[in-house]
Design a protein around this motif. Structure first.
Motif, PDB file in Angstrom:
ATOM      1  N   GLU A 273       2.800  -5.747  -2.071  1.00  0.00           N
ATOM      2  CA  GLU A 273       2.719  -5.079  -0.764  1.00  0.00           C
ATOM      3  C   GLU A 273       1.303  -4.540  -0.507  1.00  0.00           C
ATOM      4  O   GLU A 273       0.733  -4.732   0.577  1.00  0.00           O
ATOM      5  CB  GLU A 273       3.722  -3.932  -0.705  1.00  0.00           C
ATOM      6  CG  GLU A 273       3.706  -3.201   0.626  1.00  0.00           C
ATOM      7  CD  GLU A 273       4.666  -2.026   0.647  1.00  0.00           C
ATOM      8  OE1 GLU A 273       4.535  -1.215   1.575  1.00  0.00           O
ATOM      9  OE2 GLU A 273       5.514  -1.912  -0.257  1.00  0.00           O
TER      10      GLU A 273
ATOM     11  N   ARG B 283      -1.092  -7.439   0.168  1.00  0.00           N
ATOM     12  CA  ARG B 283      -0.963  -7.940   1.547  1.00  0.00           C
ATOM     13  C   ARG B 283      -1.653  -7.017   2.539  1.00  0.00           C
ATOM     14  O   ARG B 283      -2.326  -7.470   3.464  1.00  0.00           O
ATOM     15  CB  ARG B 283       0.514  -8.071   1.931  1.00  0.00           C
ATOM     16  CG  ARG B 283       1.062  -9.460   1.819  1.00  0.00           C
ATOM     17  CD  ARG B 283       2.490  -9.570   2.290  1.00  0.00           C
ATOM     18  NE  ARG B 283       3.349  -8.977   1.237  1.00  0.00           N
ATOM     19  CZ  ARG B 283       4.243  -8.032   1.445  1.00  0.00           C
ATOM     20  NH1 ARG B 283       4.461  -7.574   2.649  1.00  0.00           N
ATOM     21  NH2 ARG B 283       4.953  -7.535   0.454  1.00  0.00           N
ATOM     22  N   ASN B 284      -1.497  -5.713   2.341  1.00  0.00           N
ATOM     23  CA  ASN B 284      -2.116  -4.738   3.255  1.00  0.00           C
ATOM     24  C   ASN B 284      -3.634  -4.744   3.169  1.00  0.00           C
ATOM     25  O   ASN B 284      -4.316  -4.511   4.172  1.00  0.00           O
ATOM     26  CB  ASN B 284      -1.587  -3.327   2.986  1.00  0.00           C
ATOM     27  CG  ASN B 284      -0.141  -3.172   3.381  1.00  0.00           C
ATOM     28  OD1 ASN B 284       0.364  -3.901   4.227  1.00  0.00           O
ATOM     29  ND2 ASN B 284       0.535  -2.232   2.747  1.00  0.00           N
TER      30      ASN B 284
ATOM     31  N   GLU C 214       5.255  -3.338  -5.464  1.00  0.00           N
ATOM     32  CA  GLU C 214       4.201  -2.490  -4.880  1.00  0.00           C
ATOM     33  C   GLU C 214       2.859  -3.212  -4.885  1.00  0.00           C
ATOM     34  O   GLU C 214       2.080  -3.132  -3.932  1.00  0.00           O
ATOM     35  CB  GLU C 214       4.073  -1.180  -5.667  1.00  0.00           C
ATOM     36  CG  GLU C 214       5.203  -0.209  -5.441  1.00  0.00           C
ATOM     37  CD  GLU C 214       5.068   1.015  -6.318  1.00  0.00           C
ATOM     38  OE1 GLU C 214       5.071   2.127  -5.762  1.00  0.00           O
ATOM     39  OE2 GLU C 214       4.952   0.841  -7.557  1.00  0.00           O
TER      40      GLU C 214
END
Length: 67
Positions: free
Chosen positions: A61, A64-65, A58
């Protein structure tokens, strides 16, 4: 008749002074606090990862976002 109105004016003056003093005493204590800079989303995410609220997948992720 003219002297009869002076007590009303004095009464209004006393009420105004009491009202002003009570407003100054009951002033909101949060009003004078300095504004602290807010944390960025990346800092919040790092703190959540450090506390164990999110796992490594998580974390990666979300990182990266955000970037």
């Amino acid at each position: 008749w003219g002297m009869g109105w002076w007590w009303i004016i004095g009464l209004f003056f006393i009420i105004a002074v009491i009202w002003f003093i009570s407003r100054m005493i009951n002033q909101n204590p949060n009003q004078n606090k300095p504004i602290l800079p807010s944390k960025s989303a990346l800092e919040i995410m790092k703190e959540r990862y450090a506390r164990g609220e999110i796992d490594k997948a998580e974390y990666e992720e979300i990182k990266r976002n955000l970037q």
